[in-house]
Design a protein around this motif. Structure first.
Motif, PDB file in Angstrom:
ATOM      1  N   LEU A   7       0.812  -1.216   0.000  1.00 43.43           N
ATOM      2  CA  LEU A   7       0.000   0.000   0.000  1.00 43.43           C
ATOM      3  C   LEU A   7       0.849   1.270   0.000  1.00 43.43           C
ATOM      4  CD1 LEU A   7      -2.850   1.297   0.286  1.00 43.43           C
ATOM      5  CD2 LEU A   7      -2.579   1.055   2.774  1.00 43.43           C
ATOM      6  N   MET A   8       2.080   1.181   0.469  1.00 41.97           N
ATOM      7  CA  MET A   8       2.885   2.389   0.662  1.00 41.97           C
ATOM      8  C   MET A   8       3.216   3.128  -0.637  1.00 41.97           C
ATOM      9  SD  MET A   8       2.846   2.744   3.819  1.00 41.97           S
ATOM     10  CE  MET A   8       1.287   1.829   3.867  1.00 41.97           C
ATOM     11  N   PRO A   9       3.640   2.452  -1.714  1.00 41.59           N
ATOM     12  CA  PRO A   9       3.859   3.197  -2.960  1.00 41.59           C
ATOM     13  C   PRO A   9       2.601   3.899  -3.458  1.00 41.59           C
ATOM     14  CG  PRO A   9       4.884   1.035  -3.080  1.00 41.59           C
ATOM     15  CD  PRO A   9       4.037   1.037  -1.848  1.00 41.59           C
ATOM     16  N   LEU A  10       1.453   3.303  -3.229  1.00 42.95           N
ATOM     17  CA  LEU A  10       0.189   3.922  -3.619  1.00 42.95           C
ATOM     18  C   LEU A  10      -0.033   5.214  -2.835  1.00 42.95           C
ATOM     19  CD1 LEU A  10      -3.171   2.076  -4.134  1.00 42.95           C
ATOM     20  CD2 LEU A  10      -3.085   4.079  -2.662  1.00 42.95           C
ATOM     21  N   LEU A  11       0.238   5.187  -1.528  1.00 43.10           N
ATOM     22  CA  LEU A  11       0.062   6.390  -0.726  1.00 43.10           C
ATOM     23  C   LEU A  11       1.064   7.471  -1.120  1.00 43.10           C
ATOM     24  CD1 LEU A  11      -0.715   4.967   2.843  1.00 43.10           C
ATOM     25  CD2 LEU A  11      -2.292   5.686   1.049  1.00 43.10           C
ATOM     26  N   GLU A  12       2.269   7.057  -1.460  1.00 41.89           N
ATOM     27  CA  GLU A  12       3.249   8.019  -1.971  1.00 41.89           C
ATOM     28  C   GLU A  12       2.716   8.705  -3.222  1.00 41.89           C
ATOM     29  OE1 GLU A  12       7.032   6.359  -2.824  1.00 41.89           O
ATOM     30  OE2 GLU A  12       7.491   5.823  -0.741  1.00 41.89           O
ATOM     31  N   GLU A  13       2.196   7.904  -4.142  1.00 38.07           N
ATOM     32  CA  GLU A  13       1.666   8.439  -5.387  1.00 38.07           C
ATOM     33  C   GLU A  13       0.486   9.370  -5.141  1.00 38.07           C
ATOM     34  OE1 GLU A  13      -0.054   6.769  -9.689  1.00 38.07           O
ATOM     35  OE2 GLU A  13       0.784   5.368  -8.213  1.00 38.07           O
ATOM     36  N   ALA A  14      -0.291   9.067  -4.102  1.00 41.99           N
ATOM     37  CA  ALA A  14      -1.445   9.904  -3.775  1.00 41.99           C
ATOM     38  C   ALA A  14      -1.038  11.243  -3.174  1.00 41.99           C
ATOM     39  CB  ALA A  14      -2.362   9.166  -2.802  1.00 41.99           C
ATOM     40  N   GLY A  15       0.193  11.323  -2.679  1.00 40.65           N
ATOM     41  CA  GLY A  15       0.672  12.583  -2.126  1.00 40.65           C
ATOM     42  C   GLY A  15       0.893  12.593  -0.630  1.00 40.65           C
ATOM     43  N   VAL A  16       0.842  11.422   0.032  1.00 44.96           N
ATOM     44  CA  VAL A  16       1.112  11.366   1.467  1.00 44.96           C
ATOM     45  C   VAL A  16       2.597  11.634   1.693  1.00 44.96           C
ATOM     46  CG1 VAL A  16       1.111   9.915   3.531  1.00 44.96           C
ATOM     47  CG2 VAL A  16      -0.770   9.742   1.884  1.00 44.96           C
ATOM     48  N   PRO A  17       2.950  12.635   2.491  1.00 43.32           N
ATOM     49  CA  PRO A  17       4.360  12.999   2.679  1.00 43.32           C
ATOM     50  C   PRO A  17       5.147  11.908   3.418  1.00 43.32           C
ATOM     51  CG  PRO A  17       2.891  14.764   3.415  1.00 43.32           C
ATOM     52  CD  PRO A  17       2.047  13.550   3.210  1.00 43.32           C
ATOM     53  N   PRO A  18       6.456  11.861   3.232  1.00 48.09           N
ATOM     54  CA  PRO A  18       7.301  10.907   3.972  1.00 48.09           C
ATOM     55  C   PRO A  18       7.138  11.097   5.479  1.00 48.09           C
ATOM     56  CG  PRO A  18       8.549  11.939   2.199  1.00 48.09           C
ATOM     57  CD  PRO A  18       7.244  12.672   2.281  1.00 48.09           C
TER      58      PRO A  18
END
Length: 476
Positions: free
Chosen positions: A185-196
């Motif tokens: 799920l993490m790459p998806l959240l990155e793509e959605a714009g969730v900051p590190p």
């Protein structure tokens, strides 16, 4: 889709001590991945990352956070097939069941994308002093999320989405049987714009040490756990030392009551959902099935007919309805429940024998004449076994249904709406399915009473679990 390292501060990294553990396919007992096993040092690194990211995230407007969650919903929905495949691979559930979970998981992002902008406070005048009372909801702080193996995606998104909507960073510790879905799920959240740093994932075989260390850190303000009541009690003890806000969704022992006036076909269909969703590996699963003696035999016949048509096998194969249980321990516990009930007088109407095949399989099983002293009456079966008892009196069946330390969900089937509502109100459970075999919904407050938990997930209440109310007194 198969990431196997820790996810901390937006980066993939191995465990600080190099430790790993293996993940098995329950259908074949074969190793499908070797995953990094987080240590206490890794937990502290996650807290550092979450702390560093918190100020920016809580400072964003509710609309900005909501748009990111909406994007996560869209990205997840576009990848439902991939997530369903991965869920089946590591959890074992049949493909149709896994797809149902994937759809359900995505919905939490959509629901909390909409709820993010609705953390409404209040304003009024104090009757005695005349001062104004202003109340606003603020993000509580860093949240530690601990999720079980039975819903590898949904139990994570049901916690992550409201936490992010509230403005909180999270550290999630997925079950070691099923860590791959949450890592994917993490790459998806990155793509959605969730900051590190806002979402960190710590798979670990040292769960007690890792979660315990985080609970001792004053930066952690929320612990959200889904799992057994036994583990929940331990976490509550740990949370007490630093007064961490708990949200606990614990065990269940759901009664399923069929009255003599019920639509028996509808009740049998409802029981198929309430009992066999996720092969019975659900805290909401019907565990004690009470059928009025006037319709007992007819209902059993209808239900056995439905259960007998289910096809068991590797959940990845076409046409499979029932996959393996998640591990050998779960399968053996289910078998022990059946053996105990039969030894005490229960009759096997279907199944009841562990197959001699590779994988952690147990067949759909129906027991009748289950005695009150059977172990499966007092404890969660967590498998595809329906334990049926009969009753004659309404007050007596309500008493029997309430006679448990648990209070998560109950199910009632009757054609009499008045009786249905009266019985529902008399049942000591946080949720009731009235003529329905499924209660879970992102828009509804999911949770129990008694030793089934504290707080609620889903609905408006789910986001408030990650917020604190601040009251400002002012006069003008």
């Amino acid at each position: 889709m198969q990431h196997t390292e820790l996810y901390i501060g937006g980066e993939w990294r191995g465990a600080s001590d190099g430790g790993t553990f293996e993940v098995l396919n329950p259908a074949t007992e074969e190793v499908i991945a070797t995953v990094a096993s987080a240590t206490v040092d890794d937990a502290m690194a996650s807290l550092d990352a979450a702390e560093a990211a918190f100020a920016d995230w809580r400072g964003r407007t509710p609309r900005q956070r909501g748009e990111i969650l909406r994007k996560a919903f869209e990205l997840f929905t576009a990848r439902l097939d991939e997530f369903a495949d991965l869920i089946t691979l590591e959890n074992g559930k049949a493909r149709a069941d896994a797809m149902g979970e994937a759809v359900y998981s995505a919905e939490f992002f959509r629901w909390y994308a909409e709820e993010a902008v609705r953390a409404e406070g209040q304003m009024g005048m104090a009757p005695a002093s005349g001062a104004r009372i202003l109340v606003q909801h603020k993000p509580a702080g860093i949240a530690v999320l601990v999720t079980p193996w039975n819903f590898p995606a949904a139990m994570g998104t049901r916690k992550i989405a409201p936490a992010l909507a509230a403005g909180c960073p999270v550290i999630i510790k997925p079950a070691s049987e099923t860590p791959l879905t949450m890592l994917a799920l993490m790459p998806l959240l990155e793509e959605a714009g969730v900051p590190p740093g806002i979402v960190n994932v710590l798979p670990s075989r040292s769960s007690g040490a890792v979660v315990g260390a985080m609970l001792k850190d004053p930066r952690v303000r929320v612990i959200s756990f889904t799992g057994s009541t036994e583990v929940g009690r331990k976490l509550l003890h740990g949370a007490a030392d630093t007064v961490v806000k708990p949200a606990m969704e614990l065990g269940g022992n759901a009664p399923f009551i069929v009255f003599e006036d019920a639509d028996l076909d509808a009740a049998a269909d409802g029981l198929m959902i309430a009992k066999m969703r996720n092969m019975g590996e659900a805290c909401t699963a019907a565990n004690r099935i009470y059928v009025h003696e006037k319709v007992h035999d007819s209902f059993v016949e209808k239900y056995v007919d439905r259960m007998a048509k289910l096809k068991m096998g590797d959940g990845r194969a076409e046409g499979i309805d029932v996959g393996p249980l998640v591990n050998a321990e779960t399968r053996d516990k289910v078998a022990d429940f059946v053996d105990d009930a039969v030894a005490k007088g229960a009759k096997v109407r279907l199944g009841g024998q562990r197959p001699n095949v590779k994988g952690f399989f147990y067949p759909p099983t129906v027991l009748t004449d289950v005695p009150e002293n059977a172990e499966c009456v007092a404890d969660e079966i967590f498998g595809p076994v329906a334990a049926i008892q009969s009753f004659t009196d309404e007050k007596d069946v309500v008493r029997r249904a309430n006679e448990t330390i648990y209070g998560l969900v109950a199910y009632v089937y009757t054609a009499d709406l008045k009786r249905g509502m009266q019985v529902s109100e008399a049942l000591e459970f946080g949720m009731v399915g009235l003529n329905r075999g499924l209660v879970s919904d992102p828009a509804a407050p999911f949770g129990g009473v008694k030793q089934s938990g504290l707080g609620r997930e889903g609905g408006k209440e789910g986001m408030l679990e990650f917020m604190e109310s601040q009251y400002i007194s002012v006069a003008w």
